[in-house]
Design an enzyme around this catalytic site. Sequence first.
Site, PDB file in Angstrom:
ATOM      1  N   SER A 142      -1.724   1.446   3.231  1.00  0.00           N
ATOM      2  CA  SER A 142      -0.960   1.474   4.470  1.00  0.00           C
ATOM      3  C   SER A 142      -0.667   2.902   4.892  1.00  0.00           C
ATOM      4  CB  SER A 142       0.366   0.728   4.291  1.00  0.00           C
ATOM      5  OG  SER A 142       1.250   1.474   3.469  1.00  0.00           O
ATOM      6  N   ASP A 143      -0.545   3.099   6.200  1.00  0.00           N
ATOM      7  CA  ASP A 143       0.084   4.319   6.660  1.00  0.00           C
ATOM      8  C   ASP A 143       1.533   4.285   6.189  1.00  0.00           C
ATOM      9  OD1 ASP A 143       0.618   6.723   7.932  1.00  0.00           O
ATOM     10  OD2 ASP A 143      -0.398   6.149   9.786  1.00  0.00           O
ATOM     11  N   TRP A 144       2.204   5.419   6.240  1.00  0.00           N
ATOM     12  CA  TRP A 144       3.515   5.537   5.605  1.00  0.00           C
ATOM     13  C   TRP A 144       4.560   4.666   6.308  1.00  0.00           C
ATOM     14  CZ3 TRP A 144      -0.035   7.102   3.019  1.00  0.00           C
ATOM     15  CH2 TRP A 144       0.086   7.864   1.860  1.00  0.00           C
ATOM     16  N   ALA A 179       4.080   1.609   7.185  1.00  0.00           N
ATOM     17  CA  ALA A 179       3.444   0.799   8.226  1.00  0.00           C
ATOM     18  C   ALA A 179       3.519  -0.689   7.939  1.00  0.00           C
ATOM     19  CB  ALA A 179       1.979   1.208   8.390  1.00  0.00           C
TER      20      ALA A 179
END
Length: 858
Positions: A316-318, A320
């Site tokens: 995941s993006d941070w 997200a």
Amino acid sequence: MPRQRQFIARGISLILISTFLYSTSFISFPSTLFPSSDVISSTLNHALERRQSPGSPTGTALSTGPTSPLILPSPNVTATGPWSKSILRAKQFTSGLTLPEKINLTTGIDVNGRCVGNSGSIPRLNFAGFCLEDSPLGVRLTDYNSAFPAGINAAMSWDKDLILQRGQAMGAEHRGKGVNVQLGPMMNLGRDAAAGRNWEGFGADPFLAGVASALTIQGIQSQGVIACAKHYIGNEQEHFRSGSGGGENSVSYSSDIDDRTLHEVYAWPFAESIKAGVGSVMCAYNRINGTYACENSKIINGIAKEELDFKGFLLSDWAALESGAASALAGTDMNQPGFIGYGIGPQNEPNPSTANNSFWGEALAQMVANGTVPEWRVDDMVVRIMSAYYEMGQDKDYPAVKYWNFCSFNQLGPTQPGNEHVNVQGNHSILIREIGAKSTVLLKNLNGTLPLNEKKLPRNIAIFGSDAGPNPDGPNGCGDRGCDQGTLAMGWGSGTANFPYLIDPLSAIANWVHENSPDTMIEYVTNDYNYNQVTSLATQADLCMVFANADSGEGYITVDGNAGDRNNLTLWHSGDTLITTASSHCPNTIVVLHTVGPVILEKWIESENVTAVLFAGLPGQESGNSIVDVLSGSVNPSARLPFTIAESAFDYSANVVYSNPTNEIIIHIPYDEALEIDYRHFDANGIVPRFEFGFGLSYTSSATNSSTILSSSLPPTPTSAPVNASLSISGTGPAVTPTGGIGGPTSLYDTAFTISFTIHNTGAFDGDEVAQVYVGFPDGSGEPPKVLRGFEKVWVGKGARCNVQIVLRNKDISIWDVVKQAWVIPSGRFTFFVGASSRDIRMSQSVTVTKLVTLNGP
């Protein structure tokens, strides 16, 4: 058709099915992955109550949009292809772990670790876990590292060798710091010219971005570092991108992209990255067709893991993630940084398996216990993570982490090391300087103004603009480069790195001039608004240089009212006024632009007093030296635009959505332009650009001739007469035999045509030429007038000729058939264009394919 398993319940519409993903915590899977219809009904009712809450009738773009289909279950990685040995080792490793140990590798320890992202560890095995670190242009938040030219400059170089070397050098620096995963390259496309993070990526064309992404990945991973292809997918603006644990009530945009456009445009660079063997892919903050990227089983399970046979892990993006089970079942493999959101609950949980501040962590163990998430899904997460680890050889003498984010202390405690200040720069400054120069696009050069003759330099040179000089607070004076002070060499946000130093143009030019002409007077004004002094100096100068810029970055920082995305396409600090003021009094004015992307130049570009224009992008730490190399002629400009510069901002096919006046929860952004992004839109609608995609001048000139097109893998077929009488076509090949493979059916990557031609340097300088091949598809195929499908940069001495060959793959002449769910080569007349830009076509030739060819795998 790919082996996608679509979950369709009898009597329930597709739009209702999509809501199932958001409520999987209410579902139990005691023996199979699929819940009963009774459970579905109660789940959907709960989800509909949330979807139909007040405040979501209309949106800034659209209030409703398409629904992403559900693709379940998430496929286990198979031990096939070049990763087979690593996958088998990873399976063996995973089989010996306890569930808490598995969770520790899939969930981050929040933000207080050594790196920007850190997985948990396995103390029993003395396994320290994973260090994940930004950025796409260097090691972020540390010291004694290099600040490389931005991704957009790599694309502007159109130089495959330099792009590969840049990746190798960045990989070496990340490895030297002990980083396991470099969070790059970024490969979202420049759909919106003002989008904040365009400069991190490789421009507006999927083919160019695909080549640059693949080469960057190969370079990074050649050093044993796991590369990360991001942000998957449709993350083309910063406003309303969501994230940080807002859940269903988090205002976010949905990139609404039809299946064909998704495959042919926005997924193209990711597919090329997977084909290149990328170890990880990062899912984005935004939604795609109504569903959050990290919960979107269509793009993760359906496209990445099934169609493209992605062997690595999906992180995941941070912050997200917006749910637990939904993201796990949809195919996300690692949750970073671990917690629910920034400022929500504890922000430092060193043992993720017991963390209760995460959508995963302890909650993932509970999901396994109650059957919501099968343990085999957790096993596959770990297998994929460890497969990348083994494939990059990180189990063999890989360095431990040598730094601590945000920390300058050598020691944090008696047993806790801090920043070891390891110098990883090597001789990378040489490469950085070269890329900076060879990514500077010459847009205008009246009467041979450039290069400057070092033996006959003007007696009086005046230099204007804050962009010429240093930041008064130092090159790293603004956190994550969140300001626009002094010369611009990178944008702002998480895609940055600290400068070890920054050579400003004013200093570099002054040094060069005085080395060659000690008596030359150099005066300057770095106050962008002191027009009286600018006028005074410009009136007396023999040569003027004006430096101006335009900045952008990530949405968590606002600079001069620009919240990540640019508010417009004009130059900052009233750059247009500065240029017109200087040039109106100085008949020999050179303009140098450092910008994150396209800017509107109409106020001054046609002025006869503006004799030369250099578009230098974001060249990194050697900025000033790179521009001197171009001004002096030691480097002959060979860069080309990776996007279109329009005459008006209204000429582009898409714009950033800035507002949400009706308070929509989901802001639907329809990608209505479909395949017609950037130059394709200009071509399809007969819009004249100021400078077209692929444009760039040189100090020399060239001609292209003697073209031959050979077919080597298509079914035998007659060919048409050539468009140009001087050209010829010959050769046919065997029929396609489709088989599956990483990146899609292997037949996609078979050679379809080899295009050969000769370039003749007709000018007075040695130099590089960028030969570009565009494909015009048969009428009725639904494609733009022409699309880039090949390029080569070649060195040609003055007066010399160079033979060039460009290979086109089956994929390059294919379209995505949404009914067959397969790539097909349409029948009809193809036209191949060879040129110096998308508008400067030097020759063309046609081939007729008499039978449609389907390139599907098993």
